[in-house]
Design a protein around this motif. Sequence first.
Motif, PDB file in Angstrom:
ATOM      1  N   LEU A 127       0.830  -1.202   0.000  1.00 37.39           N
ATOM      2  CA  LEU A 127       0.000   0.000   0.000  1.00 37.39           C
ATOM      3  C   LEU A 127       0.868   1.258   0.000  1.00 37.39           C
ATOM      4  O   LEU A 127       0.663   2.173  -0.811  1.00 37.39           O
ATOM      5  N   TRP A 128       1.836   1.312   0.909  1.00 36.91           N
ATOM      6  CA  TRP A 128       2.711   2.481   0.991  1.00 36.91           C
ATOM      7  C   TRP A 128       3.551   2.626  -0.272  1.00 36.91           C
ATOM      8  O   TRP A 128       3.618   3.719  -0.863  1.00 36.91           O
ATOM      9  N   ALA A 129       4.183   1.549  -0.673  1.00 38.30           N
ATOM     10  CA  ALA A 129       5.091   1.627  -1.814  1.00 38.30           C
ATOM     11  C   ALA A 129       4.340   1.956  -3.103  1.00 38.30           C
ATOM     12  O   ALA A 129       4.715   2.873  -3.849  1.00 38.30           O
ATOM     13  N   GLY A 130       3.275   1.230  -3.375  1.00 36.73           N
ATOM     14  CA  GLY A 130       2.519   1.473  -4.602  1.00 36.73           C
ATOM     15  C   GLY A 130       1.884   2.852  -4.626  1.00 36.73           C
ATOM     16  O   GLY A 130       1.861   3.515  -5.673  1.00 36.73           O
ATOM     17  N   GLY A 131       1.378   3.296  -3.477  1.00 40.84           N
ATOM     18  CA  GLY A 131       0.754   4.620  -3.434  1.00 40.84           C
ATOM     19  C   GLY A 131       1.746   5.744  -3.661  1.00 40.84           C
ATOM     20  O   GLY A 131       1.476   6.691  -4.413  1.00 40.84           O
ATOM     21  N   MET A 132       2.916   5.658  -3.027  1.00 40.65           N
ATOM     22  CA  MET A 132       3.916   6.704  -3.181  1.00 40.65           C
ATOM     23  C   MET A 132       4.475   6.749  -4.604  1.00 40.65           C
ATOM     24  O   MET A 132       4.716   7.821  -5.166  1.00 40.65           O
ATOM     25  N   VAL A 133       4.682   5.583  -5.197  1.00 39.80           N
ATOM     26  CA  VAL A 133       5.180   5.547  -6.573  1.00 39.80           C
ATOM     27  C   VAL A 133       4.124   6.099  -7.533  1.00 39.80           C
ATOM     28  O   VAL A 133       4.441   6.826  -8.479  1.00 39.80           O
ATOM     29  N   ALA A 134       2.852   5.740  -7.300  1.00 38.71           N
ATOM     30  CA  ALA A 134       1.778   6.265  -8.142  1.00 38.71           C
ATOM     31  C   ALA A 134       1.713   7.792  -8.060  1.00 38.71           C
ATOM     32  O   ALA A 134       1.540   8.486  -9.075  1.00 38.71           O
ATOM     33  N   VAL A 144       7.172   5.456 -14.941  1.00 34.70           N
ATOM     34  CA  VAL A 144       7.029   5.124 -13.521  1.00 34.70           C
ATOM     35  C   VAL A 144       5.627   4.597 -13.240  1.00 34.70           C
ATOM     36  O   VAL A 144       5.435   3.617 -12.497  1.00 34.70           O
ATOM     37  N   SER A 145       4.625   5.215 -13.831  1.00 40.06           N
ATOM     38  CA  SER A 145       3.240   4.795 -13.605  1.00 40.06           C
ATOM     39  C   SER A 145       2.982   3.394 -14.148  1.00 40.06           C
ATOM     40  O   SER A 145       2.319   2.570 -13.495  1.00 40.06           O
ATOM     41  N   VAL A 146       3.508   3.108 -15.336  1.00 39.05           N
ATOM     42  CA  VAL A 146       3.280   1.796 -15.949  1.00 39.05           C
ATOM     43  C   VAL A 146       3.943   0.685 -15.138  1.00 39.05           C
ATOM     44  O   VAL A 146       3.321  -0.344 -14.841  1.00 39.05           O
ATOM     45  N   GLY A 187      12.425   1.527 -11.916  1.00 38.09           N
ATOM     46  CA  GLY A 187      12.088   2.867 -11.461  1.00 38.09           C
ATOM     47  C   GLY A 187      13.302   3.660 -11.023  1.00 38.09           C
ATOM     48  O   GLY A 187      13.581   4.735 -11.540  1.00 38.09           O
ATOM     49  N   GLY A 188      14.046   3.114 -10.053  1.00 38.79           N
ATOM     50  CA  GLY A 188      15.251   3.798  -9.598  1.00 38.79           C
ATOM     51  C   GLY A 188      16.278   3.940 -10.702  1.00 38.79           C
ATOM     52  O   GLY A 188      16.865   5.015 -10.898  1.00 38.79           O
ATOM     53  N   GLY A 189      16.489   2.858 -11.451  1.00 38.39           N
ATOM     54  CA  GLY A 189      17.429   2.926 -12.564  1.00 38.39           C
ATOM     55  C   GLY A 189      16.979   3.906 -13.637  1.00 38.39           C
ATOM     56  O   GLY A 189      17.804   4.611 -14.236  1.00 38.39           O
ATOM     57  N   GLY A 190      15.671   3.968 -13.896  1.00 44.02           N
ATOM     58  CA  GLY A 190      15.151   4.904 -14.889  1.00 44.02           C
ATOM     59  C   GLY A 190      15.385   6.347 -14.494  1.00 44.02           C
ATOM     60  O   GLY A 190      15.713   7.200 -15.343  1.00 44.02           O
ATOM     61  N   MET A 191      15.237   6.666 -13.201  1.00 47.82           N
ATOM     62  CA  MET A 191      15.481   8.033 -12.742  1.00 47.82           C
ATOM     63  C   MET A 191      16.963   8.398 -12.833  1.00 47.82           C
ATOM     64  O   MET A 191      17.305   9.527 -13.210  1.00 47.82           O
ATOM     65  N   ILE A 192      17.818   7.455 -12.482  1.00 53.12           N
ATOM     66  CA  ILE A 192      19.255   7.717 -12.593  1.00 53.12           C
ATOM     67  C   ILE A 192      19.629   7.949 -14.057  1.00 53.12           C
ATOM     68  O   ILE A 192      20.403   8.860 -14.386  1.00 53.12           O
TER      69      ILE A 192
END
Length: 210
Positions: A139-146, A171-173, A194-199
């Motif tokens: 819940l926390w992880a998915g919500g924050m990423v969304a 990130v959303s997908v 996600g993390g790798g994509g941002m870097i």
Amino acid sequence: MTPIDDDAPPLDPAESLALIERERANVGRDLSPDPRLMFWPWGIAWLVSFTLFFLRFGPDGRVFVDLPAWLPLATLAFLMISAGITTGVAGSRVSRRVMGPSNRQGAMYGISWSVAYTAFSVLFSQFSDVLPEEQAGLLWAGGMVALTGALYMAGAAVWNDRQMFVLGAWVSVINIVGILLGSGWHSLIVAVAGGGGMIAAGLIGWLRLR
């Protein structure tokens, strides 16, 4: 008689356009925050914290490393707060050089991140105690990423930034895919993609500015 600057022949149209483009690019670099400071703190936060989630709450309840159950969530919260402070400072340094609507837009966008994350944190904290640890973590992880993906796409719409929109959509997908696969796989996907994509986005943006 030595000619002065006023006596110099005018530039032809092609040279004038090239000069204007170079000056515009220089101004753009001066008024743009370093993409590494805007994306790398978030990428590192996700890479580290979601790797901990994967190690502690792996697929099908598997525990790869017997970490304290609270550690991944606490690490996520701490690193995301740190990333927000870092990007906020980097953005504020640039905003001091800009006056008018653009400055107000940046300030309101930054405040939106803080308010949204605070609201989500308060909301999720009301349900964490009634859910199993695995589901509470998802819940926390998915919500924050969304929320992050949505805010990136909203920011892209404000500043007409195609790269930011692509990152927000990506990130959303991956977040949706991870949620459907379950908590363990969600953590692995967000950590790597996600993390790798941002870097990668920070590096690409920095190279483009150069």
